[in-house]
Design a protein around this motif. Structure first.
Motif, PDB file in Angstrom:
ATOM      1  N   ALA A   1       2.290   4.503   8.483  1.00 53.22           N
ATOM      2  CA  ALA A   1       1.590   5.055  10.030  1.00 53.22           C
ATOM      3  C   ALA A   1       2.219   6.042  10.731  1.00 53.22           C
ATOM      4  O   ALA A   1       1.765   7.028  10.920  1.00 53.22           O
ATOM      5  CB  ALA A   1       0.826   4.063  10.523  1.00 53.22           C
ATOM      6  N   GLY A   2       3.479   5.727  10.900  1.00 53.11           N
ATOM      7  CA  GLY A   2       4.174   6.652  11.804  1.00 53.11           C
ATOM      8  C   GLY A   2       5.123   7.657  10.926  1.00 53.11           C
ATOM      9  O   GLY A   2       6.092   8.278  11.707  1.00 53.11           O
ATOM     10  N   GLY A   3       4.922   7.829   9.896  1.00 50.90           N
ATOM     11  CA  GLY A   3       5.658   8.920   9.028  1.00 50.90           C
ATOM     12  C   GLY A   3       6.319   8.340   7.783  1.00 50.90           C
ATOM     13  O   GLY A   3       6.287   7.077   7.860  1.00 50.90           O
ATOM     14  N   PRO A   4       7.177   9.079   7.156  1.00 52.64           N
ATOM     15  CA  PRO A   4       7.703   8.534   5.931  1.00 52.64           C
ATOM     16  C   PRO A   4       8.884   7.354   6.259  1.00 52.64           C
ATOM     17  O   PRO A   4       9.682   7.653   7.278  1.00 52.64           O
ATOM     18  CB  PRO A   4       8.414   9.801   5.263  1.00 52.64           C
ATOM     19  N   CYS A   5       8.976   6.304   5.549  1.00 50.31           N
ATOM     20  CA  CYS A   5      10.038   5.394   5.830  1.00 50.31           C
ATOM     21  C   CYS A   5      11.434   6.202   5.491  1.00 50.31           C
ATOM     22  O   CYS A   5      11.435   6.857   4.334  1.00 50.31           O
ATOM     23  CB  CYS A   5       9.760   4.218   5.156  1.00 50.31           C
ATOM     24  N   PRO A   6      12.262   6.084   6.133  1.00 50.83           N
ATOM     25  CA  PRO A   6      13.723   6.579   5.613  1.00 50.83           C
ATOM     26  C   PRO A   6      14.276   6.026   4.215  1.00 50.83           C
ATOM     27  O   PRO A   6      14.021   4.630   4.013  1.00 50.83           O
ATOM     28  CB  PRO A   6      14.876   6.232   6.681  1.00 50.83           C
ATOM     29  N   MET A   7      14.540   6.747   3.323  1.00 50.38           N
ATOM     30  CA  MET A   7      14.709   6.248   1.981  1.00 50.38           C
ATOM     31  C   MET A   7      16.106   6.293   1.787  1.00 50.38           C
ATOM     32  O   MET A   7      16.498   6.055   0.667  1.00 50.38           O
ATOM     33  CB  MET A   7      14.047   6.880   0.856  1.00 50.38           C
ATOM     34  N   ASP A   8      16.900   6.907   2.372  1.00 51.24           N
ATOM     35  CA  ASP A   8      18.448   6.882   2.072  1.00 51.24           C
ATOM     36  C   ASP A   8      19.115   5.414   2.346  1.00 51.24           C
ATOM     37  O   ASP A   8      19.844   5.036   1.523  1.00 51.24           O
ATOM     38  CB  ASP A   8      19.101   8.232   2.760  1.00 51.24           C
TER      39      ASP A   8
ATOM     40  N   ARG B   1      18.228   1.463   3.676  1.00 55.98           N
ATOM     41  CA  ARG B   1      17.110   0.479   4.034  1.00 55.98           C
ATOM     42  C   ARG B   1      16.987   0.265   5.550  1.00 55.98           C
ATOM     43  O   ARG B   1      18.109  -0.092   6.126  1.00 55.98           O
ATOM     44  CB  ARG B   1      17.256  -0.891   3.186  1.00 55.98           C
ATOM     45  N   PRO B   2      15.802   0.584   6.195  1.00 56.75           N
ATOM     46  CA  PRO B   2      15.782   0.373   7.666  1.00 56.75           C
ATOM     47  C   PRO B   2      15.846  -1.126   7.960  1.00 56.75           C
ATOM     48  O   PRO B   2      15.601  -1.908   7.074  1.00 56.75           O
ATOM     49  CB  PRO B   2      14.463   1.138   7.896  1.00 56.75           C
ATOM     50  N   THR B   3      15.854  -1.615   9.339  1.00 56.03           N
ATOM     51  CA  THR B   3      15.706  -2.929   9.778  1.00 56.03           C
ATOM     52  C   THR B   3      14.593  -3.344   9.703  1.00 56.03           C
ATOM     53  O   THR B   3      13.666  -2.380   9.642  1.00 56.03           O
ATOM     54  CB  THR B   3      16.305  -2.979  11.202  1.00 56.03           C
ATOM     55  N   LYS B   4      13.902  -4.676   9.698  1.00 51.67           N
ATOM     56  CA  LYS B   4      12.840  -4.758   9.453  1.00 51.67           C
ATOM     57  C   LYS B   4      11.904  -4.417  10.873  1.00 51.67           C
ATOM     58  O   LYS B   4      10.796  -3.788  10.607  1.00 51.67           O
ATOM     59  CB  LYS B   4      12.431  -6.304   9.589  1.00 51.67           C
ATOM     60  N   GLU B   5      12.697  -4.628  11.937  1.00 52.35           N
ATOM     61  CA  GLU B   5      12.037  -3.878  13.177  1.00 52.35           C
ATOM     62  C   GLU B   5      11.544  -2.772  13.147  1.00 52.35           C
ATOM     63  O   GLU B   5      10.607  -2.178  13.571  1.00 52.35           O
ATOM     64  CB  GLU B   5      13.136  -4.126  14.427  1.00 52.35           C
ATOM     65  N   ALA B   6      12.702  -1.460  12.592  1.00 51.73           N
ATOM     66  CA  ALA B   6      12.285  -0.104  12.423  1.00 51.73           C
ATOM     67  C   ALA B   6      11.102   0.198  11.395  1.00 51.73           C
ATOM     68  O   ALA B   6      10.230   0.727  11.725  1.00 51.73           O
ATOM     69  CB  ALA B   6      13.683   0.698  11.885  1.00 51.73           C
ATOM     70  N   PHE B   7      10.986  -0.838  10.352  1.00 54.78           N
ATOM     71  CA  PHE B   7      10.064  -0.628   9.395  1.00 54.78           C
ATOM     72  C   PHE B   7       8.799  -1.098   9.926  1.00 54.78           C
ATOM     73  O   PHE B   7       7.759  -0.297   9.807  1.00 54.78           O
ATOM     74  CB  PHE B   7      10.409  -1.694   7.962  1.00 54.78           C
ATOM     75  N   LEU B   8       8.547  -2.068  10.600  1.00 52.53           N
ATOM     76  CA  LEU B   8       7.546  -2.447  11.325  1.00 52.53           C
ATOM     77  C   LEU B   8       7.112  -1.550  12.385  1.00 52.53           C
ATOM     78  O   LEU B   8       5.967  -1.130  12.575  1.00 52.53           O
ATOM     79  CB  LEU B   8       7.610  -4.073  12.118  1.00 52.53           C
ATOM     80  N   ASP B   9       7.951  -0.968  13.012  1.00 51.70           N
ATOM     81  CA  ASP B   9       7.483  -0.001  14.314  1.00 51.70           C
ATOM     82  C   ASP B   9       6.852   1.182  13.572  1.00 51.70           C
ATOM     83  O   ASP B   9       5.768   1.753  14.050  1.00 51.70           O
ATOM     84  CB  ASP B   9       8.818   0.581  15.033  1.00 51.70           C
ATOM     85  N   LEU B  10       7.427   1.528  12.339  1.00 49.32           N
ATOM     86  CA  LEU B  10       6.739   2.546  11.737  1.00 49.32           C
ATOM     87  C   LEU B  10       5.475   2.391  11.174  1.00 49.32           C
ATOM     88  O   LEU B  10       4.456   2.909  11.075  1.00 49.32           O
ATOM     89  CB  LEU B  10       7.746   3.280  10.591  1.00 49.32           C
ATOM     90  N   MET B  11       5.285   1.161  10.665  1.00 47.79           N
ATOM     91  CA  MET B  11       4.180   0.667   9.884  1.00 47.79           C
ATOM     92  C   MET B  11       3.143   0.554  10.889  1.00 47.79           C
ATOM     93  O   MET B  11       1.841   0.869  10.279  1.00 47.79           O
ATOM     94  CB  MET B  11       4.548  -0.948   9.107  1.00 47.79           C
TER      95      MET B  11
ATOM     96  N   LEU C   1       0.702  -1.172   0.087  1.00 43.96           N
ATOM     97  CA  LEU C   1       0.124  -0.020   0.073  1.00 43.96           C
ATOM     98  C   LEU C   1       0.926   1.262   0.007  1.00 43.96           C
ATOM     99  O   LEU C   1       0.900   2.249  -0.810  1.00 43.96           O
ATOM    100  CB  LEU C   1      -0.763   0.004   1.088  1.00 43.96           C
ATOM    101  N   ALA C   2       1.645   1.355   0.859  1.00 44.65           N
ATOM    102  CA  ALA C   2       2.975   2.437   1.014  1.00 44.65           C
ATOM    103  C   ALA C   2       3.416   2.768  -0.443  1.00 44.65           C
ATOM    104  O   ALA C   2       3.632   3.686  -0.930  1.00 44.65           O
ATOM    105  CB  ALA C   2       3.717   2.191   1.925  1.00 44.65           C
ATOM    106  N   PHE C   3       3.988   1.666  -0.988  1.00 38.46           N
ATOM    107  CA  PHE C   3       4.649   1.765  -2.378  1.00 38.46           C
ATOM    108  C   PHE C   3       3.800   2.282  -3.575  1.00 38.46           C
ATOM    109  O   PHE C   3       4.145   3.472  -4.117  1.00 38.46           O
ATOM    110  CB  PHE C   3       5.056   0.351  -2.614  1.00 38.46           C
TER     111      PHE C   3
END
Ligand SMILES: Nc1nc2c(c(=O)[nH]1)N[C@H]1C(S)=C(S)[C@@H](COP(=O)(O)OP(=O)(O)OC[C@H]3O[C@@H](n4cnc5c(=O)[nH]c(N)nc54)[C@H](O)[C@@H]3O)O[C@H]1N2
Ligand SMILES: Nc1nc2c(c(=O)[nH]1)N[C@H]1C(S)=C(S)[C@@H](COP(=O)(O)OP(=O)(O)OC[C@H]3O[C@@H](n4cnc5c(=O)[nH]c(N)nc54)[C@H](O)[C@@H]3O)O[C@H]1N2
Ligand code: SF4
Ligand SMILES: [Mo]
Length: 707
Positions: A497-504, A506-516, A118-120
């Protein structure tokens, strides 16, 4: 030395708790985890294939690129460079709507899969985001949005003294809709509940696994659930069996419903539905006289031509009987990883049912349902030139060629794309083998994941964060990582949900899920930190109690909304026989497949190669043919051949088949080895639900002859 670690299965959506045995970096065995408080050691034959699925020779371990000679190995990052360049050119020439994303079943087995898809799509700005939801049970999405929901939650199976399953067979499917049977050791759980006095009603044209255990089995004629339900509502209203106090306080539109069901007195409703009148009346009384428990549907009735009307009547029945958690009670389904909403004794207002600013589809007047376009229109959006034509498709763990209506049309559509990318463990799947690129994904035991996609079943605040059990083969990526890498190369973002994913970087999966899942009750990183020995974490303090409703809240259920009473009246007036197609084909699940997944796993193939056509023995004589003979099955849209199987549990006149078998490239001669896809019998433009676009994937009028 073998090591045993805790994780959970992601072969299907049930996410059973597993003990995983690891030797030399390989999984050698999985078994149910007997210490898990929810699953208690349960596993099924599909899940027990995880070692083979990960390490067997059928598994794709190198990404593939199509060349003149067929597929050749390609490094995943090089493939992503090429794909991004092609997507960039398509977007530059035709705009973002030219790119479509389809999230299939396995987009829902990676905890970051659907969220990243969905985010993509949002980051790209394309309206063309599709998921299997609109081939599955989209009427539930619509009904929740249109009629509102109860903020305190519905009754759960755990507390029910009556349950009513319509076209849902959770003993095999491990799928229970909200309030239905949760997928945790479903057979034992249901038998235990029946032993404790649960009353069970099942409506299904065949005596399914759950119907065999029911107090009342209503062998409804396929597609006639609206008549059955209207008859039941008629009895409940005329006998005054509904929750008057609840209805008075929270429900509008009762008159309109009452007028519409007046056309369905029990005798007429039973005749139309093909059940006995006394059984219909007994079911109505049994359901209404229970104190707790809901009526719910699975896929069968959703796909049978009147999905939104059926689902409306199901909601009406639950609302009339007030099957909701009340003030001071524990709210049902606490959910740890879902955004927190207030739990109050109050009707949440309806949500805007349609698209979010994007134009409607060019076809059949269909629009977004929630966040997504209906799968109904995808093939036409690809095939039809002009503004908005789809030219590139990214398939995430899906198999549109066997899962979408009108297989020949979908085959033409896929062949006509400028770019088809699939991320799939099976480069030989009907869809993947037609792709320009097949990316090799990490499989579940090679990934970290959370239990967000199964938590609408947990009756307690149960959360998991599993670590990866083993390393994936070199160079493999996850579905969300693929999308991040593409967005990174295209210079687009991934809004979460928690804001834009960092794009410079690639975050860890944990960080991605926390934002998601930001805004949920406990963040994934918290659950990970709270995890001991890989076990589930239970947060009793996160189980909300239903608070008092806002006395000034305007929320009421409106049973007249959406024109449904009029649709019921129109349905009642239009009982059209189809003399050329006297049989009805109904959908079902195969115990030894998960849609098309598992066709290449030896232990599952040993149990089933073909996709049998189950028919009552008397019907075999009527065709005529014998058990094991090949029959030709024709609908207005197309035909398939299938191996006939005698099944005394079938309603006469009904044939039952699963859907995602075969490959259009394999002719009828391959039927015993591969089976066929019933989607050759389905059209997306002849009969479809006017709201969701759901095609007639069950209750299909067919003719059957010996082949
Ligand atoms: N006629 C008819 N049509 C139907 C239905 C019906 O009952 N009748 N049912 C509908 C329903 S409910 C659904 S949900 C759809 C399903 O529609 P799809 O999701 O499009 O179909 P699947 O066959 O589930 O596709 C799953 C794909 O994921 C791949 N896969 C397996 N494991 C992994 C993995 O670990 N990672 C990745 N990336 N891929 C993996 C498989 O090889 C397969 O190609 O079909 C719908 N179509
Ligand atoms: N083993 C296995 N498990 C699976 C899957 C699989 O392929 N294999 N697929 C998964 C997926 S994607 C999903 S969405 C879920 C679905 O889960 P369920 O909805 O429970 O699917 P089924 O087991 O097919 O049960 C549907 C029932 O509806 C009945 N039916 C068909 N037409 C009608 C009708 O017109 N009216 C009524 N009342 N009944 C009807 C069928 O006879 C069948 O018993 O299962 C999931 N689980
Ligand atoms: S029911 Fe689903 S999650 Fe559980 S073991 Fe079987 S495949 Fe795995
Ligand atoms: Mo599904």
């Amino acid at each position: 030395m073998p090591e045993v670690r805790r994780s959970f299965c992601r072969f299907c959506h049930a996410n059973c708790a597993m003990l995983v045995t690891i030797e030399d970096g390989r999984v050698t065995k999985v078994q149910g985890d007997p210490d898990d408080p929810v699953f208690g050691g349960y596993s099924c034959i599909k899940g027990r294939q995880l070692p083979e699925a990960h390490h067997g020779p059928q598994r794709l371990t190198v990404s593939q690129k199509r060349g003149a000679e067929g597929f050749a190995d390609i490094d995943t990052m090089a493939a992503l460079d090429e794909i991004a360049a092609k997507l960039g050119a398509i977007i530059a020439g035709h705009g973002p709507h030219a790119v479509a994303v389809y999230g299939g079943t396995y987009a829902f087995q990676n905890s970051a899969g659907v969220g990243s898809a969905l985010a993509f799509a949002q980051g790209l700005g394309t309206r063309n985001i599709y998921t299997s939801v609109t081939l599955d049970q989209p009427a539930k999405v619509y009904t929740t949005m249109q009629y509102g929901s109860w903020m305190g939650g519905m009754h759960t199976f755990a507390e029910a003294d009556v349950a009513f399953f319509i076209g849902n067979n959770p003993i095999v499917s491990h799928y229970g809709p909200p309030g239905g049977l949760p997928p945790f050791s479903p057979s034992r759980r249901l038998r235990d509940a029946l032993g404790d006095g649960l009353k069970l009603i099942v409506a299904d044209p065949r005596q399914s696994d759950v119907a065999a255990l029911a107090d009342i089995h209503l062998p409804v004629r396929p597609g006639e659930d609206p008549a059955l339900l209207a008859g039941i509502v008629n009895v409940i209203l005329s006998e005054g069996l509904y929750d008057r106090a609840f209805v008075q306080r929270y429900v509008d539109g009762l008159d309109a419903l009452q007028r519409a069901v007046a056309a369905f007195p029990p005798a007429a409703a039973a005749a139309r539905a093909g059940v006995e009148e006394n059984q219909l009346v007994a079911a109505a009384r049994m359901f209404a006289n229970g104190t707790k428990g809901v009526v719910s549907t699975g896929t069968g009735p959703e796909m049978a031509g009147n999905g939104t009307l059926t689902q409306y009547l199901v909601s009406a029945l639950n609302i009339l009987c007030g099957r909701f958690c009340r003030e001071g009670e524990k709210s049902s389904i606490p959910r740890v990883f879902t955004p927190v909403t207030p739990r109050r004794a109050e009707v949440a207002p309806p949500m805007t049912p349609y698209g979010k600013g994007f134009p409607a589809s060019r076809f059949r007047g269909l629009t977004h349902l929630g966040m997504e376009m209906p799968c109904n229109v995808l093939a036409d959006e690809i095939l039809t030139p002009g503004e908005g034509q789809v030219r590139a498709l990214i398939v995430i763990g899906g198999n549109p060629l066997v899962a979408f209506p009108d297989q020949d049309k979908m085959a033409r559509a896929l062949a006509g794309l400028d770019l088809l990318v699939a991320i799939d463990v099976n480069a030989e799947s009907a869809t993947a083998k037609r792709a320009d690129y097949v990316l090799a994904p990490k499989m579940c035991l090679e990934r970290e994941d959370i239990s967000n996609l199964s938590e609408w079943w947990y009756e307690i605040p149960y959360a998991r964060y599993t670590e990866a059990m083993i390393e994936a083969p070199e160079g493999l990526i996850e579905e969300w990582e693929m999308l991040w890498e593409l967005a990174h190369r295209l210079g687009t973002g991934l809004p979460l949900a928690g804001g834009p994913c960092p794009m410079d970087e690639r975050p860890t999966k944990e960080a991605f899920l926390d934002l998601m899942v930001a805004g949920c009750a406990a963040l994934p990183s918290q659950v990970r930190a709270d995890t001991v020995d890989g076990k589930a974490v239970i947060y009793p303090e996160l189980h909300p109690i239903v608070e008092a409703g806002d006395p000034d809240a305007p929320g009421r259920f409106d049973l007249a909304a959406g024109g449904m009473p009029d649709r019921l009246i129109a349905y009642g007036a239009a009982d059209q026989p189809t003399p050329d197609f006297p049989w009805r084909m109904v959908s079902r699940r195969s115990r030894h497949r998960f849609n098309s997944t598992g066709q290449n796993l030896p232990a599952l193939r040993a149990k089933r190669t073909t996709n049998p056509a189950f028919l009552h023995p008397d019907d075999l004589a009527r065709i005529p043919c014998g058990d094991g003979d090949i029959v030709r099955i024709r609908s207005a849209a197309g035909e398939v051949v299938a191996v006939a199987r005698a099944a005394p549990n079938m309603r006469p006149g009904v044939v039952s088949m699963a859907h995602a078998f075969g490959d259009p490239g394999i002719g009828p001669e391959g039927v015993r080895e591969h089976g066929a896809s019933t989607n050759r019998l389905v059209s997306e433009s002849v009969r479809y639900d006017p709201v969701t676009g759901q095609s007639l994937q069950s209750a299909i009028p067919v003719a059957i002859t010996p082949a």
